[in-house]
Design a protein around this motif. Structure first.
Motif, mmCIF file in Angstrom:
data_model
loop_
_atom_site.group_PDB
_atom_site.id
_atom_site.type_symbol
_atom_site.label_atom_id
_atom_site.label_comp_id
_atom_site.label_asym_id
_atom_site.label_seq_id
_atom_site.Cartn_x
_atom_site.Cartn_y
_atom_site.Cartn_z
ATOM 1 N N LEU A 74 2.045 -5.654 15.797
ATOM 2 C CA LEU A 74 1.510 -5.834 14.477
ATOM 3 C C LEU A 74 0.630 -4.873 13.774
ATOM 4 O O LEU A 74 0.773 -4.520 12.719
ATOM 5 C CB LEU A 74 0.532 -7.163 14.779
ATOM 6 N N GLU A 75 -0.017 -4.163 14.842
ATOM 7 C CA GLU A 75 -0.491 -2.924 14.443
ATOM 8 C C GLU A 75 0.437 -1.778 13.856
ATOM 9 O O GLU A 75 0.018 -1.280 12.972
ATOM 10 C CB GLU A 75 -1.431 -2.399 15.806
ATOM 11 N N ARG A 76 1.424 -1.558 14.770
ATOM 12 C CA ARG A 76 2.247 -0.773 14.192
ATOM 13 C C ARG A 76 3.037 -1.137 12.864
ATOM 14 O O ARG A 76 3.205 0.097 12.192
ATOM 15 C CB ARG A 76 3.557 -0.587 15.309
ATOM 16 N N TRP A 77 3.574 -2.208 12.925
ATOM 17 C CA TRP A 77 4.307 -2.557 11.670
ATOM 18 C C TRP A 77 3.563 -2.647 10.386
ATOM 19 O O TRP A 77 3.922 -2.588 9.278
ATOM 20 C CB TRP A 77 5.281 -3.751 11.690
ATOM 21 N N SER A 78 1.922 -3.120 10.469
ATOM 22 C CA SER A 78 1.343 -3.080 9.480
ATOM 23 C C SER A 78 1.262 -1.715 9.067
ATOM 24 O O SER A 78 1.025 -1.569 7.691
ATOM 25 C CB SER A 78 -0.040 -3.730 9.765
ATOM 26 N N ALA A 79 0.956 -0.803 9.927
ATOM 27 C CA ALA A 79 0.721 0.521 9.442
ATOM 28 C C ALA A 79 1.934 0.942 8.538
ATOM 29 O O ALA A 79 1.850 1.864 7.692
ATOM 30 C CB ALA A 79 0.200 1.586 10.594
ATOM 31 N N VAL A 80 3.109 0.964 9.194
ATOM 32 C CA VAL A 80 4.333 1.273 8.486
ATOM 33 C C VAL A 80 4.461 0.517 7.174
ATOM 34 O O VAL A 80 4.873 1.432 6.236
ATOM 35 C CB VAL A 80 5.851 0.872 9.386
ATOM 36 N N THR A 81 4.030 -0.720 7.187
ATOM 37 C CA THR A 81 4.061 -1.386 5.654
ATOM 38 C C THR A 81 3.063 -0.815 5.004
ATOM 39 O O THR A 81 3.652 -0.542 3.518
ATOM 40 C CB THR A 81 4.010 -2.831 5.961
ATOM 41 N N ALA A 82 1.989 -0.642 5.266
ATOM 42 C CA ALA A 82 0.798 -0.057 4.379
ATOM 43 C C ALA A 82 1.227 1.636 3.802
ATOM 44 O O ALA A 82 0.882 1.617 2.683
ATOM 45 C CB ALA A 82 -0.539 0.049 5.091
ATOM 46 N N ASP A 83 1.970 2.063 4.599
ATOM 47 C CA ASP A 83 2.484 3.551 4.264
ATOM 48 C C ASP A 83 3.560 3.553 3.183
ATOM 49 O O ASP A 83 3.811 4.571 2.537
ATOM 50 C CB ASP A 83 2.682 4.386 5.138
ATOM 51 N N LEU A 84 4.197 2.651 2.882
ATOM 52 C CA LEU A 84 5.299 2.258 2.010
ATOM 53 C C LEU A 84 4.619 2.536 0.380
ATOM 54 O O LEU A 84 5.357 2.888 -0.380
ATOM 55 C CB LEU A 84 5.818 1.032 2.189
ATOM 56 N N GLY A 85 3.314 2.326 0.266
ATOM 57 C CA GLY A 85 2.755 2.420 -0.964
ATOM 58 C C GLY A 85 3.071 1.631 -2.007
ATOM 59 O O GLY A 85 2.389 1.785 -3.110
ATOM 60 N N ASP A 86 3.854 0.507 -1.911
ATOM 61 C CA ASP A 86 4.163 -0.499 -2.827
ATOM 62 C C ASP A 86 3.116 -1.717 -2.750
ATOM 63 O O ASP A 86 2.600 -1.911 -1.603
ATOM 64 C CB ASP A 86 5.464 -1.256 -2.736
ATOM 65 N N PRO A 87 2.655 -2.245 -4.001
ATOM 66 C CA PRO A 87 1.505 -3.109 -3.802
ATOM 67 C C PRO A 87 1.736 -4.283 -3.155
ATOM 68 O O PRO A 87 1.010 -4.992 -2.426
ATOM 69 C CB PRO A 87 1.284 -3.438 -5.512
ATOM 70 N N GLU A 88 3.014 -4.662 -3.210
ATOM 71 C CA GLU A 88 3.471 -6.002 -2.589
ATOM 72 C C GLU A 88 3.498 -5.673 -0.935
ATOM 73 O O GLU A 88 3.098 -6.740 -0.172
ATOM 74 C CB GLU A 88 5.052 -6.395 -3.025
ATOM 75 N N ASP A 89 3.875 -4.388 -0.664
ATOM 76 C CA ASP A 89 4.037 -3.905 0.683
ATOM 77 C C ASP A 89 2.413 -3.838 1.235
ATOM 78 O O ASP A 89 2.016 -4.255 2.279
ATOM 79 C CB ASP A 89 4.344 -2.667 0.911
ATOM 80 N N ALA A 90 1.650 -3.363 0.404
ATOM 81 C CA ALA A 90 0.186 -3.578 0.727
ATOM 82 C C ALA A 90 -0.407 -4.868 1.034
ATOM 83 O O ALA A 90 -1.201 -4.997 1.723
ATOM 84 C CB ALA A 90 -0.759 -2.893 -0.469
ATOM 85 N N ASP A 91 -0.079 -5.892 0.193
ATOM 86 C CA ASP A 91 -0.377 -7.333 0.418
ATOM 87 C C ASP A 91 0.170 -7.708 1.758
ATOM 88 O O ASP A 91 -0.578 -8.398 2.463
ATOM 89 C CB ASP A 91 0.004 -8.225 -0.740
ATOM 90 N N GLN A 92 1.277 -7.393 2.146
ATOM 91 C CA GLN A 92 1.937 -7.784 3.285
ATOM 92 C C GLN A 92 1.274 -7.202 4.457
ATOM 93 O O GLN A 92 0.942 -7.811 5.432
ATOM 94 C CB GLN A 92 3.551 -7.588 3.441
ATOM 95 N N ALA A 93 0.946 -5.854 4.273
ATOM 96 C CA ALA A 93 0.154 -5.142 5.494
ATOM 97 C C ALA A 93 -1.368 -5.877 5.713
ATOM 98 O O ALA A 93 -1.740 -6.001 6.729
ATOM 99 C CB ALA A 93 -0.085 -3.790 5.033
ATOM 100 N N GLU A 94 -1.905 -6.141 4.618
ATOM 101 C CA GLU A 94 -3.111 -6.755 4.595
ATOM 102 C C GLU A 94 -3.033 -8.252 5.527
ATOM 103 O O GLU A 94 -3.698 -8.526 6.412
ATOM 104 C CB GLU A 94 -3.888 -7.031 3.407
ATOM 105 N N ALA A 95 -2.069 -8.986 5.163
ATOM 106 C CA ALA A 95 -1.753 -10.280 5.794
ATOM 107 C C ALA A 95 -1.472 -10.139 7.247
ATOM 108 O O ALA A 95 -1.605 -10.842 8.059
ATOM 109 C CB ALA A 95 -0.776 -11.037 5.005
ATOM 110 N N ASP A 96 -0.708 -8.917 7.419
ATOM 111 C CA ASP A 96 -0.320 -8.585 9.012
ATOM 112 C C ASP A 96 -1.730 -8.316 9.690
ATOM 113 O O ASP A 96 -1.732 -8.753 10.774
ATOM 114 C CB ASP A 96 0.396 -7.357 9.014
#
Length: 121
Positions: free
Chosen positions: A80-102
Motif C-alpha cells: 500500500l505504501e509503494r502503490w499509493s506513492a506510484v499513484t500519487a506521482d501520476l498527477g491526475d486528480p482522480e489518481d490523487a483521490d485514490q492515493a489518498e484513499a490508499d
C-alpha cells in the motif's frame, strides 16, 4: 474494515504480484501476495465469482473481518505504501483521490493492528 477497502488491498496485491513475477520475483513475495488475495476470497463469504457479480457488490458499508499472518500484513502495508506513492506521482486528480484513499486505508490497518498488540518492525 469495509469490504470495499479490502478490494483496494486485493487490487494492490494483484499489482504487486504481477510486477514481481515480471521481474522474476526478486523479493520472493509472489506466493505471499497470492496467499493474501486467496485469504480475502476465502474469508469473505459472498465474494463474487464472476465479473457481473461485482456490479452491485459489496453493499455500501458492508464490513469484513480478515485474519492474516504477520508476514501477510507486513506485505499489505509495504505494498500500500509503494502503490499509493506510484499513484500519487501520476498527477491526475482522480489518481490523487485514490492515493489518498490508499493512505487512509494504510493508517486504518496500522491503527487496528496496533490496537491488537502488533508492533511495527
Amino acid at each position: 474494515m469495509e469490504t470495499s477497502q479490502w478490494l483496494i488491498i486485493d487490487a494492490t496485491m494483484d499489482n504487486e504480484v504481477s510486477v514481481e513475477v515480471v521481474e522474476g520475483d526478486p523479493r520472493d513475495v509472489a506466493d505471499l501476495g497470492d496467499s493474501i488475495r486467496q485469504a480475502g476470497w476465502d474469508q469473505i463469504p459472498d465474494w463474487p465469482r464472476d465479473l457481473a457479480g461485482f456490479e452491485h457488490w459489496p453493499a455500501p458499508g458492508q464490513t469484513s473481518t480478515l485474519t492474516l499472518s504477520r508476514a501477510q500484513w507486513d506485505l499489505v502495508i509495504s505494498a500500500l505504501e509503494r502503490w499509493s506513492a506510484v499513484t500519487a506521482d501520476l498527477g491526475d486528480p482522480e489518481d490523487a483521490d485514490q492515493a489518498e484513499a490508499d493512505r487512509a486505508l494504510l493508517e486504518l490497518i496500522r491503527t487496528q493492528l496496533l490496537e491488537q498488540g502488533w508492533t511495527p518492525r
